[in-house]
Scaffold this active site. Structure first.
Site, PDB file in Angstrom:
ATOM      1  N   TYR A  36      14.863 -21.229  20.070  1.00  9.88           N
ATOM      2  CA  TYR A  36      16.109 -20.867  20.734  1.00  9.88           C
ATOM      3  C   TYR A  36      15.879 -19.849  21.839  1.00  9.88           C
ATOM      4  O   TYR A  36      14.785 -19.294  21.968  1.00  9.88           O
ATOM      5  CB  TYR A  36      17.119 -20.337  19.710  1.00  9.88           C
ATOM      6  CG  TYR A  36      16.887 -18.911  19.234  1.00  9.88           C
ATOM      7  CD1 TYR A  36      15.827 -18.589  18.399  1.00  9.88           C
ATOM      8  CD2 TYR A  36      17.729 -17.869  19.627  1.00  9.88           C
ATOM      9  CE1 TYR A  36      15.617 -17.288  17.957  1.00  9.88           C
ATOM     10  CE2 TYR A  36      17.534 -16.570  19.194  1.00  9.88           C
ATOM     11  CZ  TYR A  36      16.479 -16.280  18.364  1.00  9.88           C
ATOM     12  OH  TYR A  36      16.261 -14.998  17.932  1.00  9.88           O
ATOM     13  N   LYS A 151       9.936 -18.078  19.838  1.00  7.86           N
ATOM     14  CA  LYS A 151      11.319 -17.656  19.547  1.00  7.86           C
ATOM     15  C   LYS A 151      11.933 -18.720  18.640  1.00  7.86           C
ATOM     16  O   LYS A 151      12.680 -19.602  19.076  1.00  7.86           O
ATOM     17  CB  LYS A 151      12.121 -17.452  20.837  1.00  7.86           C
ATOM     18  CG  LYS A 151      13.347 -16.579  20.647  1.00  7.86           C
ATOM     19  CD  LYS A 151      13.836 -16.005  21.950  1.00  7.86           C
ATOM     20  CE  LYS A 151      15.187 -15.314  21.817  1.00  7.86           C
ATOM     21  NZ  LYS A 151      15.247 -14.240  20.840  1.00  7.86           N
ATOM     22  N   GLU A 183       7.744  -4.291  16.903  1.00 12.35           N
ATOM     23  CA  GLU A 183       9.017  -4.410  17.622  1.00 12.35           C
ATOM     24  C   GLU A 183      10.163  -4.102  16.683  1.00 12.35           C
ATOM     25  O   GLU A 183       9.943  -3.579  15.581  1.00 12.35           O
ATOM     26  CB  GLU A 183       9.143  -5.812  18.231  1.00 12.35           C
ATOM     27  CG  GLU A 183       9.078  -6.936  17.214  1.00 12.35           C
ATOM     28  CD  GLU A 183       9.199  -8.331  17.818  1.00 12.35           C
ATOM     29  OE1 GLU A 183       9.655  -8.471  18.966  1.00 12.35           O
ATOM     30  OE2 GLU A 183       8.858  -9.289  17.111  1.00 12.35           O
ATOM     31  N   LEU A 212       7.699 -10.563  20.141  1.00  7.51           N
ATOM     32  CA  LEU A 212       8.256 -11.484  21.127  1.00  7.51           C
ATOM     33  C   LEU A 212       8.199 -10.817  22.508  1.00  7.51           C
ATOM     34  O   LEU A 212       8.660  -9.682  22.650  1.00  7.51           O
ATOM     35  CB  LEU A 212       9.714 -11.812  20.777  1.00  7.51           C
ATOM     36  CG  LEU A 212      10.358 -12.814  21.729  1.00  7.51           C
ATOM     37  CD1 LEU A 212       9.939 -14.233  21.388  1.00  7.51           C
ATOM     38  CD2 LEU A 212      11.871 -12.706  21.696  1.00  7.51           C
TER      39      LEU A 212
HETATM   40  N1  PDD Z   1      16.597 -11.513  20.303  1.00  2.23           N
HETATM   41  N2  PDD Z   1      12.050  -9.311  19.657  1.00  2.23           N
HETATM   42  C1  PDD Z   1      12.765 -10.137  18.850  1.00  2.23           C
HETATM   43  C2  PDD Z   1      12.241 -10.428  17.488  1.00  2.23           C
HETATM   44  C3  PDD Z   1      13.971 -10.681  19.316  1.00  2.23           C
HETATM   45  O1  PDD Z   1      14.673 -11.507  18.513  1.00  2.23           O
HETATM   46  C4  PDD Z   1      14.445 -10.339  20.619  1.00  2.23           C
HETATM   47  C5  PDD Z   1      15.731 -10.885  21.177  1.00  2.23           C
HETATM   48  C6  PDD Z   1      13.664  -9.487  21.413  1.00  2.23           C
HETATM   49  C7  PDD Z   1      14.080  -9.094  22.813  1.00  2.23           C
HETATM   50  O2  PDD Z   1      13.978 -10.187  23.696  1.00  2.23           O
HETATM   51  P1  PDD Z   1      14.927 -10.292  24.980  1.00  2.23           P
HETATM   52  O3  PDD Z   1      14.797  -9.024  25.718  1.00  2.23           O
HETATM   53  O4  PDD Z   1      14.360 -11.451  25.732  1.00  2.23           O
HETATM   54  O5  PDD Z   1      16.332 -10.513  24.490  1.00  2.23           O
HETATM   55  C8  PDD Z   1      12.466  -8.994  20.898  1.00  2.23           C
HETATM   56  C9  PDD Z   1      17.818 -12.137  20.757  1.00  2.23           C
HETATM   57  C10 PDD Z   1      18.660 -11.291  21.643  1.00  2.23           C
HETATM   58  C11 PDD Z   1      18.545 -12.672  19.543  1.00  2.23           C
HETATM   59  O6  PDD Z   1      17.866 -13.092  18.621  1.00  2.23           O
HETATM   60  O7  PDD Z   1      19.776 -12.704  19.546  1.00  2.23           O
END
Ligand code: PDD
Length: 300
Positions: A36, A151, A183, A212
């Site tokens: 996703y 993801k 993270e 991620l």
């Molecule tokens: N999640 N690390 C993880 C495990 C994440 O699920 C996310 C983002 C990030 C940050 O990635 P980005 O800056 O591209 O949003 C880091 C999204 C927002 C979610 O699962 O809703």
């Protein structure tokens, strides 16, 4: 989410969310065999959509799935959904699963139609007063796998880790693997020490993918460096968290959240301990300016 009309996209059709249905045999449902993305939208402009589609492609490649759509087709879906679900700050959620096979079987079949789903999330614009109050977090053991760059919707580990934070009565958790920061449960982590911004590298020295590669992470690094702030991407020991001047967590929906308490102790030193720091104010301000620019233009 609010009560605005919620028209979603599913396998070529636009329909109300209540009418969107998939098979119980869908591998996304049975195995979490799906990936996703979440793309922020300000006004009608998508933030870093090319980077999100590149990361989607990486996730698909890593799990041997073919991208069911090209960039133009994705863009058409995004534009239709944004038209059908008006709002100000929004995000596009998209998900590709390996589809529904007739029998439950881990093996992958070639040339099987994927399940493609997308919807609009209504996002409440950050109230600066609330955001700058900061969040409290705990550290927890990162027991996830070595492929965190995917993801994937297989998020049960993240659910469990987030629950540990909930049980501890704090907003979130910083994940620690073998004494090193990886993270957040759904965000990346930054530290500030002596005027320098630090964040763990996307690829660990062993070649394992322990976090991620956040699009917000990249944007924060880019904005800071453009403004001559030094950013170092290097391994960060858990112990460094306790002597950090500032800690932040970043994501597409959370933007940049200052962490003010860690395991019950105030973050930072001296008079500034336990409140959002000066560097956070500076970078958050730059980030908001970037958003304003995007809102009034087509720049990404
Ligand atoms: N999640 N690390 C993880 C495990 C994440 O699920 C996310 C983002 C990030 C940050 O990635 P980005 O800056 O591209 O949003 C880091 C999204 C927002 C979610 O699962 O809703």
């Amino acid at each position: 989410m609010n009560n605005l009309p919620n028209i979603v996209y599913l396998n070529g059709s636009y329909l109300p969310v209540e009418e969107a249905q998939i098979s119980v045999m869908d591998r996304g449902f049975l195995f979490g065999d799906s990936v996703y993305e979440v793309v922020p939208v300000f006004g009608n402009n998508l933030l870093r959509v090319d980077e999100h589609l590149t990361r989607l492609q990486n996730s698909l490649n890593r799990v041997s799935m073919v991208n069911p759509l090209n960039s133009k087709e994705w863009a058409e879906i995004f534009s239709q959904l944004l038209n059908k679900n008006q709002g100000e700050d929004r995000a596009i959620y998209l998900q590709v699963s390996r589809g529904a096979y007739p029998v439950r079987d881990l093996s992958i079949k070639e040339n099987y139609p994927a399940t493609v789903f997308a919807m609009i999330l209504q996002v409440t614009p950050p109230d600066m007063e609330v955001v700058s109050a900061g969040i409290s977090v705990i550290t927890v053991d990162d027991f996830r796998w070595h492929a965190c760059d995917i993801k994937s919707t297989s998020l049960i580990a993240n659910v469990m880790l987030k629950q540990q934070a909930r049980v501890a009565n704090v907003e979130d958790a910083i994940l620690i693997r073998k004494g090193m920061v990886t993270e957040g449960t759904a965000s990346n982590v930054f530290l500030v020490k002596d005027g320098i911004i630090l964040t763990p590298p996307t690829v660990h020295a062993t070649g394992n993918q322990l976090l991620l590669p956040g699009i917000t992470r990249d944007l924060v690094i880019e904005i800071a460096e453009k403004n001559t702030i030094v950013v170092q991407q290097r391994e960060i020991k858990e112990t460094e968290l306790y002597s950090a001047d500032e800690i932040w967590m970043t994501s597409s929906t959370r933007e940049i959240a200052p962490v003010i308490r860690l395991n019950g102790e105030a973050v930072g030193v001296g008079m500034d301990a336990g409140v959002a720091g000066e560097m956070w104010k500076r970078v958050m301000d730059l980030y908001q300016q970037h958003k304003l620019l995007l809102r009034s233009s087509n720049e990404q």
